[in-house]
Design a protein around this motif. Sequence first.
Motif, mmCIF file in Angstrom:
data_model
loop_
_atom_site.group_PDB
_atom_site.id
_atom_site.type_symbol
_atom_site.label_atom_id
_atom_site.label_comp_id
_atom_site.label_asym_id
_atom_site.label_seq_id
_atom_site.Cartn_x
_atom_site.Cartn_y
_atom_site.Cartn_z
ATOM 1 N N LEU A 204 0.835 -1.204 0.000
ATOM 2 C CA LEU A 204 0.000 0.000 0.000
ATOM 3 C C LEU A 204 0.867 1.251 0.000
ATOM 4 N N LYS A 205 1.976 1.205 0.704
ATOM 5 C CA LYS A 205 2.884 2.350 0.713
ATOM 6 C C LYS A 205 3.562 2.525 -0.633
ATOM 7 N N ARG A 206 3.980 1.427 -1.243
ATOM 8 C CA ARG A 206 4.664 1.502 -2.540
ATOM 9 C C ARG A 206 3.755 2.058 -3.634
ATOM 10 N N GLY A 227 -25.050 0.086 7.523
ATOM 11 C CA GLY A 227 -26.002 -0.581 6.645
ATOM 12 C C GLY A 227 -25.683 -0.466 5.174
ATOM 13 N N MET A 228 -24.475 -0.034 4.838
ATOM 14 C CA MET A 228 -24.084 0.082 3.434
ATOM 15 C C MET A 228 -23.358 -1.168 2.980
ATOM 16 N N LYS A 229 -23.619 -1.560 1.757
ATOM 17 C CA LYS A 229 -22.888 -2.666 1.156
ATOM 18 C C LYS A 229 -21.612 -2.119 0.514
ATOM 19 N N VAL A 230 -20.572 -2.939 0.526
ATOM 20 C CA VAL A 230 -19.293 -2.544 -0.058
ATOM 21 C C VAL A 230 -18.870 -3.574 -1.091
ATOM 22 N N SER A 231 -18.530 -3.095 -2.272
ATOM 23 C CA SER A 231 -17.925 -3.935 -3.299
ATOM 24 C C SER A 231 -16.447 -3.560 -3.345
ATOM 25 N N GLY A 232 -15.608 -4.438 -2.804
ATOM 26 C CA GLY A 232 -14.184 -4.133 -2.696
ATOM 27 C C GLY A 232 -13.367 -4.755 -3.815
ATOM 28 N N THR A 233 -12.311 -4.070 -4.212
ATOM 29 C CA THR A 233 -11.418 -4.544 -5.263
ATOM 30 C C THR A 233 -10.038 -4.826 -4.684
ATOM 31 N N VAL A 234 -9.558 -6.031 -4.910
ATOM 32 C CA VAL A 234 -8.208 -6.417 -4.520
ATOM 33 C C VAL A 234 -7.458 -6.799 -5.791
ATOM 34 N N ILE A 235 -6.249 -6.266 -5.971
ATOM 35 C CA ILE A 235 -5.477 -6.520 -7.186
ATOM 36 C C ILE A 235 -4.463 -7.628 -6.905
ATOM 37 N N LEU A 236 -4.717 -8.803 -7.466
ATOM 38 C CA LEU A 236 -3.805 -9.938 -7.281
ATOM 39 C C LEU A 236 -2.499 -9.680 -8.027
ATOM 40 N N GLY A 237 -1.396 -9.991 -7.371
ATOM 41 C CA GLY A 237 -0.096 -9.821 -8.009
ATOM 42 C C GLY A 237 0.410 -8.398 -8.009
ATOM 43 N N LEU A 238 -0.219 -7.512 -7.267
ATOM 44 C CA LEU A 238 0.168 -6.100 -7.284
ATOM 45 C C LEU A 238 1.599 -5.901 -6.797
ATOM 46 N N GLY A 239 2.068 -6.772 -5.901
ATOM 47 C CA GLY A 239 3.429 -6.646 -5.390
ATOM 48 C C GLY A 239 4.485 -7.221 -6.307
ATOM 49 N N GLY A 240 4.047 -7.898 -7.384
ATOM 50 C CA GLY A 240 5.013 -8.483 -8.293
ATOM 51 C C GLY A 240 5.745 -9.678 -7.673
ATOM 52 N N MET A 241 6.772 -10.171 -8.368
ATOM 53 C CA MET A 241 7.528 -11.332 -7.893
ATOM 54 C C MET A 241 8.300 -11.001 -6.621
ATOM 55 N N ARG A 242 8.755 -9.782 -6.483
ATOM 56 C CA ARG A 242 9.606 -9.411 -5.361
ATOM 57 C C ARG A 242 8.837 -9.160 -4.080
ATOM 58 N N HIS A 243 7.694 -8.495 -4.203
ATOM 59 C CA HIS A 243 6.946 -8.087 -3.023
ATOM 60 C C HIS A 243 5.634 -8.853 -2.848
ATOM 61 N N GLY A 244 5.392 -9.865 -3.685
ATOM 62 C CA GLY A 244 4.144 -10.590 -3.599
ATOM 63 C C GLY A 244 4.058 -11.497 -2.380
#
Length: 244
Positions: A204-206, A227-244
């Motif tokens: 998150l900092k990077r 009472g609100m619904k949340v549709s959250g997005t997570v990006i798989l592989g965002l850290g790459g090979m080094r930071h994953g």
Amino acid sequence: FLRQLIGFYGDQMQSVVPRYLEQAMTAFSEQQEQVRATMQKTMGSMFPFGNMEEMSRQNMAMMERAFSLFTPFYRPPGERDNLILQATLGCSFNRCSFCAMYRDKHYVARPFDAVCRDIDAAARDWPDARRVFLADGDALALPTDHLLALLRKLATALPRRTRVSCYATPSNLRRKSVAELERLRAHRLSLLYVGIESGADRILKRITKGATRRTIAAALHKAHDCGMKVSGTVILGLGGMRHG
């Protein structure tokens, strides 16, 4: 027209529509003087030029509004068939390193009266609209009173609506009090699209997310508690090979 236009959002034709609208507007501007002169010459005072000019102005304004939606325009995939209203332009944060969606836009709240005119136009063209998405990238950044006024306008113009949604950043969710979020929820703003991106603080900092794992979780819990619904997005592989 509005229903057809929204059908292009997220479609492969989205990149073509702006150029088509721009060319159509240019051609219309170039030809209207020629048409006016020709009609005046052939029909003289019998032709209602005042009405024609007013129609031309209305058509031009409609095309300009349509063109502005695509420069650029983004919405969640699930909002494809829903009514989309441009409440803001751009993203209030706009510093995430991985996101280039709004790099060409400066964040600004659209004038309330302008959005109300869009709502009235949408109600005429799509009176039975049930779901509404407030664009652009961060409509929850609007002051609560401004948002509530828009939601009340929607309630009057589109009484059959069942849900209003928008993008939201964790920071702007945290800035809203529980009481403010509950009031927004009571006026049918019930779904928020939030970019979580990653659960690792170092990533998150990077990516300059402007939030930590703890503050994102707090924002999501606050929305849920109101009472609100949340549709959250997570990006798989965002850290790459080094930071994953």
